[in-house]
Design an enzyme around this catalytic site. Structure first.
Site, PDB file in Angstrom:
ATOM      1  N   GLY A 175       0.828  -1.194   0.000  1.00 11.37           N
ATOM      2  CA  GLY A 175       0.000   0.000   0.000  1.00 11.37           C
ATOM      3  C   GLY A 175       0.863   1.245   0.000  1.00 11.37           C
ATOM      4  O   GLY A 175       2.052   1.206   0.328  1.00 11.37           O
ATOM      5  N   CYS A 176       0.259   2.357  -0.380  1.00 10.41           N
ATOM      6  CA  CYS A 176       1.019   3.611  -0.484  1.00 10.41           C
ATOM      7  C   CYS A 176       1.469   4.105   0.887  1.00 10.41           C
ATOM      8  O   CYS A 176       2.643   4.441   1.086  1.00 10.41           O
ATOM      9  CB  CYS A 176       0.213   4.666  -1.217  1.00 10.41           C
TER      10      CYS A 176
END
Lengths: 355, 355, 355, 355
Positions: free
Chosen positions: B156-157
């Protein structure tokens, strides 16, 4: 008759208040000294306090959304429709029976030509007789009729700028500009597209970007054309190209018209200043001015500047407004004031927010 | 084995390329010298040229969207899933039978703990055995495993920023900071929410505005916690508060950790510089620097600055990345390079776009 | 005494009205029912109508900028200084001789500790005796002293959010949180940097970007610390990291504090609600709320939400305000109302502008 | 001759690289496979590493700014001037003596008419003989002359869009449109104003706002007019109104021309497609298309769409470009490629960054 209404408060209902014109109506009406907000409807959000959806209204609006059935709109003095096209006309006759006045912010009562309406909005008109008695709610051009109307078609945002920007040049059959070939290059902030969940209105699509849209035809085009014809007493040729600009509010129209040879001596600055000298919401700026949309942000003022590059035969009229105020909800309140005999700027004197 | 793949081009398929991570993959892969884009699927847009949806790709990508059935993904060397959670795991086993490697940009292969996955993503995992063999695709922390994996869970970012910002402090059971009470105050641009038509992501909602969200719990929290525990060899207490910021791209994480009394003499600047000295995509900036998200816009670089206000016992680590590149599609390409024995920065050397 | 002033209008002068706090004062004061704007000074713009610089004021403010010499400020009831640091203190004694009250929006009367003032603002204080009698103008924390003061140091924008967000936890020596280690992660819109022509505030620098700044030390830090110590009756350890966010107005502070073991049973929601129950401009939102800066845009309201992630020992307080209103000019008007015995919200009841 | 230069790298110097066209040149040239960046000058920033000012260049550009004296520009093959107007012409003759080619991104070599130059730029021209031998660097209109020139006047951003949008209609004395009355309504992002610290370019001034500017006259107007006259073989009447739009990069020009009665049967779509069929950087989009500025963000492509509303006699040409790339630095590199016999798109094939 209408002046008698002022002492007691106007009972106001709003149908469909979940969009941007709805919340803007609420912002303005909750501060209006002669208004009592009595009902706001949303079938989908029945029971939700308005301020849960719009936290800016916390402490200012205590209403909750209701279904239309519960809302007792027939007891209102006036009902605003901040709904999709087609809703107001379906409910108009029932409300009129109860002497409720109607201000529709959608298109149901904007176009007098039924055929044009049906062509552009893809639906038959539900109540042509009501339409015929309605008034086009551009106060500066239609004050008398509005004051006496039961039903108002509140103008589109683009038409407001184009019509007020061209009216002094066309009214009364004036022969000042070439009416076969007027250009309206218009720029709108994204709130004009409403609060619908659509990909094209996403931040990541609309930010840091500019595009023209609806070049093949926009619903505001026939509305402008009909009103221009009324103003000029003859058909007017208009090219209208709207553009989407990365700002929330604000509309800017750049209007181009060729001055007729016989009118080259006209003092256009004076023409505009005189035309709008008594208008509380139209500001003709001094010669050479460059209006900015932020100078009208959150206010009902529309500013105009008249230019004539190099003193030539081309007129360039610059028009700035807040599309949600003078282009929608503010204008609707202005119409209400007029209909109820109040001073036109009651509740509409907010200073624009800058920066 | 993998090095042998370099001479001929890697055949790449993309499943679900209509979102922002999809178009970003296309931007990067269409310029990658060792890649042949062979298929891109979208059931909804079957037949539409990719460049009709994404005009920036006109002249660069000639593919059209296809249904998965037509796309012959089993003939690819690698398939990227730029799809909602749950899609990649449903197709993984079929592709693996054909020796197709998989890089999932959603969450299907991020969390090793099945119970945690099911709690946060509200679905059972479709292929736990595949999950167990997959690698968490944060190259800088997991290089060896990725190089040998068939399936990658692309991080995920938010986790990318928090993990790279904390790794030098925690790896190998280091006793430098109080691990019971780390704070990650994270700010994301709106593209992180994807290209879904949702009211909260509209320009008129997200522009000129800032808010925290998901304070009660965000899906990236368990992902970060699982990886932090792996890094530190013990559970780590983390408060994670994400914020939505009016910018298209860009993520900025401000990390706060209390230095342990016995570690107050540590040279944290040197610690970070040494840790990332050989990393092509992690830039530890000079002492006192203030990274900006725009300095990495459209590039795969993540920048870190280490601060210790007034030389006290609190460490402040600033981390900036482009959420769509290092936080998603760029990292996915970096994983691909590693899996196929290419130099890790192949096709990823773009200079960030500033201004 | 002060109530006697209400019937006739308060004569107000503004020194240095060309910046954003100046135009915001003009927006608010021009709509204030008890105010008569009598003078506004700018040495540089002498003779220019205010509405030429700020077209939003066209039709609302007819004053022109004047040199201080012409402005006859000594005939005002109150003078606002919207000037750089150092100006108000140089003119305070002369005005006080004429019984003119002073509200300084810069830092001259914020810090009681002279040494700290001189260290951070790099100038000696011009009138320490006036400073000692001045009041710190955070109404919610200092109402009585403000009502009786001749000189107000209007708080900085960051301090307003941090102090109101922490006050219920610290006031009166409460033992609720670990005061050695509070974190304030603060985000500000760009208007906080003022209307100075500086590269860092350019649209092309600040748009689509986020950065932390002044991590080594920001002038608002000692101001917050001094007031926190007054509140808590002891020194408070604070880490303060400001960030610049691409929005015009708006400030959002995320405050992190560790709950002391003996206070884990506290109902923090109730604590905040009770503390601010009678405050017209502090809105403690319902449990679980997520305030947005746009919900206070152009209004004097500050909104607070109290969170305790997973019911643990960490408190997260979210605070949103408009940095130019509650964080500057609105708060200044609130101070004026209090000083002159007016209801505190006179002229400050505008609904926030959303969208 | 020129082809011989390709094998060894072109030695490039940049004068005045601290502005936006400078950093954009650095972004493009640092990735150009045939370029060796040898010097960049700034008197003010002498000694500062370029990547300290522009952190996006960290790891890509290792040069430091130098004074012109130290920079040994005479040893370059080509020098780009990313300087204010007037600088390039003062240094041109000295460089030409050393066979250094010159590409000026300012206006010194754009206008052939000396009197017009001096009227608009308020300075005498320093080297009229050099001007006479220079080439106007709009490759698509002037390829042959550019390939053989020593000095290039790189076009202004507005002229690039207007000229490429009108060229197919005017070239070779075509009689297709009324040339007495063409309208160019142009919209520019704020980076067009450069990196100068000016109030009008501040985020808080330019964001969420739109205005027209320079309606009385803009320096790009005579540049466009001179080139239109060259194209058409006769004077062309143009109304040009530029607007400032809240986006960093991007320029969009909406061009309006009346079709002559004898040309109403023309297939304008085909006309444009054929004219630009072989141009790598001009994309004539399919009929009905609506170009967006973001579709060219950070790329050298300019997109054109040709519309004829309701099939009438008015042509509307929509043109989108990135003002810093095709409108400035990308076009300059395109000129360099042509001058040195390289394929025109060398180093300019970046995919536009969307979103």
């Amino acid at each position: 008759m209408t002046t008698a209404a002022a002492p007691s408060r106007i009972k106001v209902g709003i149908v469909g208040g979940t969009g941007y014109t709805g919340v803007e109506l609420l912002r303005l009406l909750s501060q209006h000294p002669q208004v009592e907000l009595t009902a706001i409807t949303s079938r989908k959000e029945d029971g939700m306090p308005v301020s849960d959806m719009y936290p800016n209204l916390r402490g200012h609006v205590n209403l909750a959304f209701q279904t239309p059935e519960k809302a007792a709109l027939e007891q209102c003095d006036v009902v605003f429709f901040a709904t999709p096209h087609g809703v107001a006309m379906s409910q108009a006759e029932a409300l009129l029976k109860h002497k409720v006045r109607i201000i529709d912010l959608a298109a149901d009562f904007r176009l007098q030509d039924l055929q044009v309406f049906e062509q552009w909005y893809k639906m038959p008109h539900a109540c042509p007789p009501v339409l015929r008695q309605s008034a086009y709610g551009l106060v500066e051009l239609n004050r008398e009729k509005i004051a006496n109307a039961q039903v108002i078609g509140n103008p589109g945002c683009y038409p407001t700028t184009v019509l007020l920007g061209l009216a002094p040049l066309l009214e009364g059959g004036k022969k000042l500009i070439d009416t076969s070939n007027i250009i309206a290059d218009c720029k709108s902030g994204v709130s004009g597209a409403g609060r619908k969940a659509e990909v094209g209105s996403l931040f990541s699509e609309a930010s840091d970007n500019l595009k023209a849209y609806a070049v093949r035809g926009h619903r505001h085009h026939p509305e402008i054309s009909e009103q221009l014809q009324i103003l000029a007493g003859q058909p007017v040729g208009l090219i209208f190209v709207p553009h989407l600009v990365p700002m929330i509010r604000g509309m800017f129209s750049t209007l181009y018209a060729r001055i007729l040879p016989e009118a080259l001596d006209t003092d256009f600055q004076a023409l505009f200043e005189e035309r709008y000298a008594d208008e509380p919401f139209v500001d003709v700026m001094p010669a050479g001015s460059l209006p900015e949309t932020r100078s009208v942000r959150a206010s009902n003022v529309l500013r105009i500047a008249v230019h004539r590059p190099e003193g030539g035969n081309q007129l360039v009229v610059l028009v700035a407004q807040d599309n949600l105020v003078k282009g929608a909800s503010g204008q609707a309140v202005q119409n209400m004031n007029l209909m109820f005999g109040l001073p036109e700027s009651t509740g509409l004197t907010q200073v624009a927010v800058l920066p």
